[in-house]
Design a protein around this motif. Structure first.
Motif, PDB file in Angstrom:
ATOM      1  N   LEU A 288      87.694  55.103 -17.606  1.00 20.01           N
ATOM      2  CA  LEU A 288      88.340  55.604 -18.814  1.00 20.01           C
ATOM      3  C   LEU A 288      89.697  56.240 -18.542  1.00 20.01           C
ATOM      4  O   LEU A 288      90.575  56.223 -19.399  1.00 20.01           O
ATOM      5  CB  LEU A 288      87.429  56.617 -19.517  1.00 20.01           C
ATOM      6  CG  LEU A 288      86.110  56.044 -20.047  1.00 20.01           C
ATOM      7  CD1 LEU A 288      85.151  57.168 -20.412  1.00 20.01           C
ATOM      8  CD2 LEU A 288      86.367  55.127 -21.227  1.00 20.01           C
TER       9      LEU A 288
ATOM     10  N   ALA B  25      75.619  54.915 -19.455  1.00 17.77           N
ATOM     11  CA  ALA B  25      77.038  55.268 -19.363  1.00 17.77           C
ATOM     12  C   ALA B  25      77.911  54.035 -19.579  1.00 17.77           C
ATOM     13  O   ALA B  25      78.901  54.082 -20.319  1.00 17.77           O
ATOM     14  CB  ALA B  25      77.345  55.911 -18.005  1.00 17.77           C
TER      15      ALA B  25
ATOM     16  N   GLU C 130      76.999  62.292 -23.388  1.00 16.72           N
ATOM     17  CA  GLU C 130      76.285  61.311 -24.206  1.00 16.72           C
ATOM     18  C   GLU C 130      75.224  60.572 -23.395  1.00 16.72           C
ATOM     19  O   GLU C 130      74.149  60.266 -23.903  1.00 16.72           O
ATOM     20  CB  GLU C 130      77.279  60.325 -24.825  1.00 16.72           C
ATOM     21  CG  GLU C 130      76.662  59.390 -25.825  1.00 16.72           C
ATOM     22  CD  GLU C 130      76.066  60.068 -27.049  1.00 16.72           C
ATOM     23  OE1 GLU C 130      75.098  59.516 -27.613  1.00 16.72           O
ATOM     24  OE2 GLU C 130      76.548  61.157 -27.435  1.00 16.72           O
ATOM     25  N   THR C 131      75.504  60.300 -22.138  1.00 17.97           N
ATOM     26  CA  THR C 131      74.527  59.630 -21.278  1.00 17.97           C
ATOM     27  C   THR C 131      73.248  60.457 -21.191  1.00 17.97           C
ATOM     28  O   THR C 131      72.139  59.932 -21.361  1.00 17.97           O
ATOM     29  CB  THR C 131      75.109  59.396 -19.862  1.00 17.97           C
ATOM     30  OG1 THR C 131      76.229  58.509 -19.972  1.00 17.97           O
ATOM     31  CG2 THR C 131      74.071  58.819 -18.912  1.00 17.97           C
TER      32      THR C 131
ATOM     33  N   TRP D 255      78.021  53.084 -23.189  1.00 14.23           N
ATOM     34  CA  TRP D 255      78.861  54.019 -23.946  1.00 14.23           C
ATOM     35  C   TRP D 255      80.334  53.691 -23.743  1.00 14.23           C
ATOM     36  O   TRP D 255      81.122  53.698 -24.689  1.00 14.23           O
ATOM     37  CB  TRP D 255      78.567  55.464 -23.520  1.00 14.23           C
ATOM     38  CG  TRP D 255      79.231  56.476 -24.386  1.00 14.23           C
ATOM     39  CD1 TRP D 255      78.726  57.028 -25.531  1.00 14.23           C
ATOM     40  CD2 TRP D 255      80.531  57.073 -24.192  1.00 14.23           C
ATOM     41  NE1 TRP D 255      79.634  57.917 -26.060  1.00 14.23           N
ATOM     42  CE2 TRP D 255      80.744  57.966 -25.260  1.00 14.23           C
ATOM     43  CE3 TRP D 255      81.518  56.929 -23.232  1.00 14.23           C
ATOM     44  CZ2 TRP D 255      81.908  58.712 -25.388  1.00 14.23           C
ATOM     45  CZ3 TRP D 255      82.688  57.675 -23.354  1.00 14.23           C
ATOM     46  CH2 TRP D 255      82.877  58.551 -24.416  1.00 14.23           C
ATOM     47  N   ILE D 256      80.716  53.395 -22.509  1.00 13.81           N
ATOM     48  CA  ILE D 256      82.108  53.054 -22.200  1.00 13.81           C
ATOM     49  C   ILE D 256      82.514  51.766 -22.924  1.00 13.81           C
ATOM     50  O   ILE D 256      83.589  51.687 -23.509  1.00 13.81           O
ATOM     51  CB  ILE D 256      82.324  52.950 -20.679  1.00 13.81           C
ATOM     52  CG1 ILE D 256      82.204  54.341 -20.048  1.00 13.81           C
ATOM     53  CG2 ILE D 256      83.677  52.322 -20.347  1.00 13.81           C
ATOM     54  CD1 ILE D 256      82.088  54.338 -18.537  1.00 13.81           C
TER      55      ILE D 256
ATOM     56  N   ASP E 218      82.707  63.438 -22.122  1.00 15.36           N
ATOM     57  CA  ASP E 218      81.923  62.983 -23.279  1.00 15.36           C
ATOM     58  C   ASP E 218      80.906  61.929 -22.863  1.00 15.36           C
ATOM     59  O   ASP E 218      79.778  61.918 -23.345  1.00 15.36           O
ATOM     60  CB  ASP E 218      82.836  62.403 -24.363  1.00 15.36           C
ATOM     61  CG  ASP E 218      83.658  63.450 -25.085  1.00 15.36           C
ATOM     62  OD1 ASP E 218      83.377  64.659 -24.912  1.00 15.36           O
ATOM     63  OD2 ASP E 218      84.595  63.061 -25.821  1.00 15.36           O
ATOM     64  N   CYS E 219      81.315  61.043 -21.955  1.00 12.63           N
ATOM     65  CA  CYS E 219      80.420  59.997 -21.480  1.00 12.63           C
ATOM     66  C   CYS E 219      79.210  60.602 -20.764  1.00 12.63           C
ATOM     67  O   CYS E 219      78.071  60.191 -21.011  1.00 12.63           O
ATOM     68  CB  CYS E 219      81.167  59.037 -20.562  1.00 12.63           C
ATOM     69  SG  CYS E 219      80.144  57.691 -19.929  1.00 12.63           S
TER      70      CYS E 219
ATOM     71  N   SER F  27      82.784  57.058 -14.923  1.00 12.34           N
ATOM     72  CA  SER F  27      83.419  57.007 -16.241  1.00 12.34           C
ATOM     73  C   SER F  27      84.891  57.402 -16.165  1.00 12.34           C
ATOM     74  O   SER F  27      85.734  56.823 -16.853  1.00 12.34           O
ATOM     75  CB  SER F  27      82.662  57.875 -17.253  1.00 12.34           C
ATOM     76  OG  SER F  27      82.582  59.211 -16.823  1.00 12.34           O
TER      77      SER F  27
ATOM     78  N   MET G 142      83.064  52.529 -26.420  1.00  9.72           N
ATOM     79  CA  MET G 142      84.316  53.275 -26.572  1.00  9.72           C
ATOM     80  C   MET G 142      85.495  52.308 -26.607  1.00  9.72           C
ATOM     81  O   MET G 142      86.385  52.432 -27.443  1.00  9.72           O
ATOM     82  CB  MET G 142      84.460  54.275 -25.425  1.00  9.72           C
ATOM     83  CG  MET G 142      85.790  54.992 -25.353  1.00  9.72           C
ATOM     84  SD  MET G 142      86.186  56.001 -26.789  1.00  9.72           S
ATOM     85  CE  MET G 142      84.806  57.107 -26.792  1.00  9.72           C
TER      86      MET G 142
END
Length: 176
Positions: free
Chosen positions: A38, A77, A50-51, A80-81, A46-47, A34, A84
């Motif tokens: 990112l 992950a 959250e994962t 989520w990315i 945060d990733c 991540s 984002m």
């Protein structure tokens, strides 16, 4: 029953030791993955958070993975990315908020500028191409491992990899 299946069975019963083993084994790799996509420490943290929150929720709802835990966690992950990127309007920068090119020696500044160019080029790839590049070249995964996480045949991964590398070469030579 394999070690991973046993670990997942114990985790589905919310055995603290099993959950800690999973976190300890997979969080560093997910963080690196991540962070590379990112370029931001806080977002990478945060990733990871959250994962594992989503993983725990899936266990709680009894729809967690039965095998291929690594692929399952990286897929969370990655999703989520992607979410984002879709929700953000500004470009993620690789540089520190407290440093600029004027504060660095000439070589550091040149390296820093090139890193920003590469990161921008990677961000211009499709989410799937970004994932292939990050897992294949930054995490050093095999095509088979990447295919498992992406739920695609190996031939599709190779094709994505080829298109991504071709796009990166084109984007980076345009910038030079």
């Amino acid at each position: 029953m394999s070690d991973e299946q046993n670990l997942l069975r114990r985790a589905s019963q919310f055995e603290t030791q099993a959950l800690a083993e999973i976190y300890d084994a997979y969080s560093p790799g997910i963080y690196r993955y991540s962070m590379r996509l990112l370029g931001d420490i806080t977002l990478a943290e945060d990733c990871v958070s959250e994962t594992f929150a989503r993983f725990l929720k899936s266990l709680q709802e009894r729809r967690g993975p039965r095998d291929n835990l690594q692929a399952y966690l990286y897929r969370i992950a990655h999703n989520w990315i992607v979410d984002m990127y879709r929700s953000r309007t500004e470009t993620v920068e690789l540089n520190d908020a407290f440093r600029n090119e004027a504060d660095m020696p000439e070589e550091d500044a040149a390296k820093h500028i090139r890193q920003k160019q590469v990161l921008r080029a990677v961000h211009s790839l499709t989410p799937e191409q970004q994932m292939v590049i990050a897992l294949k070249y930054l995490e050093d995964w095999s095509n088979e491992e990447v295919a498992r996480v992406m739920k695609k045949p190996v031939s599709a991964v190779k094709s994505l990899q080829h298109r991504a590398l071709r796009s990166l070469c084109r984007l980076l030579t345009e910038k030079s």
